[in-house]
Design a protein around this motif. Sequence first.
Motif, mmCIF file in Angstrom:
data_model
loop_
_atom_site.group_PDB
_atom_site.id
_atom_site.type_symbol
_atom_site.label_atom_id
_atom_site.label_comp_id
_atom_site.label_asym_id
_atom_site.label_seq_id
_atom_site.Cartn_x
_atom_site.Cartn_y
_atom_site.Cartn_z
ATOM 1 N N PHE A 11 0.761 -1.311 0.073
ATOM 2 C CA PHE A 11 -0.040 -0.081 -0.083
ATOM 3 C C PHE A 11 0.809 1.185 -0.039
ATOM 4 O O PHE A 11 0.913 1.985 -0.873
ATOM 5 C CB PHE A 11 -0.998 -0.217 1.043
ATOM 6 C CG PHE A 11 -1.471 1.233 1.577
ATOM 7 C CD1 PHE A 11 -2.590 1.893 0.751
ATOM 8 C CD2 PHE A 11 -1.446 1.875 2.712
ATOM 9 C CE1 PHE A 11 -3.091 2.930 0.851
ATOM 10 C CE2 PHE A 11 -1.773 3.148 2.959
ATOM 11 C CZ PHE A 11 -2.846 3.568 2.116
ATOM 12 N N VAL A 133 -4.101 -6.424 -2.011
ATOM 13 C CA VAL A 133 -3.315 -5.544 -1.037
ATOM 14 C C VAL A 133 -2.928 -6.339 0.285
ATOM 15 O O VAL A 133 -3.698 -6.617 1.017
ATOM 16 C CB VAL A 133 -3.974 -4.185 -0.737
ATOM 17 C CG1 VAL A 133 -3.204 -3.327 -0.020
ATOM 18 C CG2 VAL A 133 -4.478 -3.629 -2.274
ATOM 19 N N SER A 135 -0.601 -5.096 3.674
ATOM 20 C CA SER A 135 0.167 -4.186 4.034
ATOM 21 C C SER A 135 0.094 -4.361 5.570
ATOM 22 O O SER A 135 -0.514 -4.655 6.439
ATOM 23 C CB SER A 135 -0.740 -2.940 3.703
ATOM 24 O OG SER A 135 -0.303 -1.635 4.334
ATOM 25 N N ASP A 140 -7.686 0.681 8.867
ATOM 26 C CA ASP A 140 -8.668 0.080 7.630
ATOM 27 C C ASP A 140 -8.236 1.026 6.499
ATOM 28 O O ASP A 140 -8.806 2.081 6.628
ATOM 29 C CB ASP A 140 -10.121 0.043 7.911
ATOM 30 C CG ASP A 140 -10.672 -0.911 6.841
ATOM 31 O OD1 ASP A 140 -10.216 -1.175 5.976
ATOM 32 O OD2 ASP A 140 -11.945 -0.786 7.030
ATOM 33 N N ARG A 142 -9.385 0.299 3.242
ATOM 34 C CA ARG A 142 -10.212 0.206 2.429
ATOM 35 C C ARG A 142 -10.713 1.446 2.028
ATOM 36 O O ARG A 142 -11.038 1.769 0.709
ATOM 37 C CB ARG A 142 -11.279 -0.782 2.690
ATOM 38 C CG ARG A 142 -10.629 -2.238 2.802
ATOM 39 C CD ARG A 142 -11.856 -3.184 3.435
ATOM 40 N NE ARG A 142 -11.176 -4.477 3.772
ATOM 41 C CZ ARG A 142 -10.618 -4.891 4.798
ATOM 42 N NH1 ARG A 142 -10.361 -3.902 5.813
ATOM 43 N NH2 ARG A 142 -10.289 -6.104 5.049
ATOM 44 N N THR A 151 -12.043 0.273 -5.307
ATOM 45 C CA THR A 151 -12.326 -0.860 -4.360
ATOM 46 C C THR A 151 -12.922 -2.049 -4.961
ATOM 47 O O THR A 151 -12.504 -3.180 -4.596
ATOM 48 C CB THR A 151 -13.221 -0.552 -3.153
ATOM 49 O OG1 THR A 151 -12.833 0.699 -2.597
ATOM 50 C CG2 THR A 151 -13.477 -1.370 -2.212
ATOM 51 N N ILE A 154 -10.254 -4.802 -6.252
ATOM 52 C CA ILE A 154 -9.292 -5.518 -5.370
ATOM 53 C C ILE A 154 -10.277 -6.540 -4.590
ATOM 54 O O ILE A 154 -11.364 -6.444 -4.021
ATOM 55 C CB ILE A 154 -8.725 -4.479 -4.054
ATOM 56 C CG1 ILE A 154 -8.215 -3.088 -4.672
ATOM 57 C CG2 ILE A 154 -7.923 -5.410 -3.153
ATOM 58 C CD1 ILE A 154 -6.936 -3.244 -5.599
ATOM 59 N N SER A 156 -9.008 -8.782 -2.477
ATOM 60 C CA SER A 156 -8.678 -9.158 -1.034
ATOM 61 C C SER A 156 -7.724 -7.908 -0.483
ATOM 62 O O SER A 156 -6.878 -7.634 -1.065
ATOM 63 C CB SER A 156 -7.773 -10.474 -1.166
ATOM 64 O OG SER A 156 -7.372 -10.853 0.088
ATOM 65 N N PHE A 157 -8.061 -7.798 0.818
ATOM 66 C CA PHE A 157 -7.200 -6.697 1.606
ATOM 67 C C PHE A 157 -6.768 -7.745 3.015
ATOM 68 O O PHE A 157 -7.380 -8.140 3.558
ATOM 69 C CB PHE A 157 -8.104 -5.713 2.004
ATOM 70 C CG PHE A 157 -8.268 -4.463 1.169
ATOM 71 C CD1 PHE A 157 -7.369 -3.428 0.831
ATOM 72 C CD2 PHE A 157 -9.463 -4.746 0.305
ATOM 73 C CE1 PHE A 157 -7.869 -2.531 -0.068
ATOM 74 C CE2 PHE A 157 -9.897 -3.757 -0.728
ATOM 75 C CZ PHE A 157 -8.723 -2.517 -0.832
ATOM 76 N N LEU A 159 -4.399 -6.887 5.701
ATOM 77 C CA LEU A 159 -3.640 -5.981 6.515
ATOM 78 C C LEU A 159 -3.239 -6.798 8.043
ATOM 79 O O LEU A 159 -3.796 -7.328 8.737
ATOM 80 C CB LEU A 159 -4.867 -5.107 6.818
ATOM 81 C CG LEU A 159 -5.701 -4.301 5.581
ATOM 82 C CD1 LEU A 159 -6.804 -3.211 6.325
ATOM 83 C CD2 LEU A 159 -4.811 -3.815 4.559
#
Length: 230
Positions: A11, A133, A135, A140, A142, A151, A154, A156-157, A159
């Motif tokens: 990120f 992403v 990171s 958050d 997002r 958004t 993407i 999958s995030f 974190l």
Amino acid sequence: MSRFDAVLFDFSGTLFDDGNVMTPSGLQFQAAERGVLLGFDEASSLIRRARQRVDGPRGLAEREGCDRSAQLHREVWTRLMTESSNGFRDDADPGVLGESLYACLADPGSWPAYPDTASVLKTLHAEGLKLGVVSNIGWDIRPTFAELGVTDLIDSFVLSCEHDTVKPEPDLFRIACAELGVSPSRTLFVGDDPVKDGAAARVGLAVYVLPTDRHRDRPRGLDAVLSLAA
């Protein structure tokens, strides 16, 4: 056939500029929301003090690993920023200034995307690659992608603050591949840190590390990812 099934991105410093996050106008707004009026020069000075504290050798050591949870990140960063605000102005509570600085840092609108971020994400998505992403971050992110309108691109995030683990530990990379349903050997990771992001290679991902030289108003060099992923 594409060489990869998915591309994972870091990120900060990769898709979004980490060098111009806390701005005087942004801090003025956050401070005013908390009842403190700051002049533009005052806000600039306070940001410089905060950066010296959090990015100095002692600050870097004190915030090591704080990305493991949102609560810990907020506690550590707010404490450091409050310390940097001590003695700044007699009529302003350092705690309020510290909270204002942290709110400025975590504001979704404070993180400008590099000029080539949206176009590269859209192209990769259009070519059928899954995107994620990964990171080290304490809140958050997002909403920052929502501000850019990407958004939905993407898949999958992953974190650090949501999984209690940080790069270069391998877990975040494994989790991201599992969430996307892809093999690490068919996944490209793109980041800016040779150590933290380069650790993806230990899990079997191909890794592309962006050049260290970067400017907010210039493309980040993400077009190279299109060639690598083709």
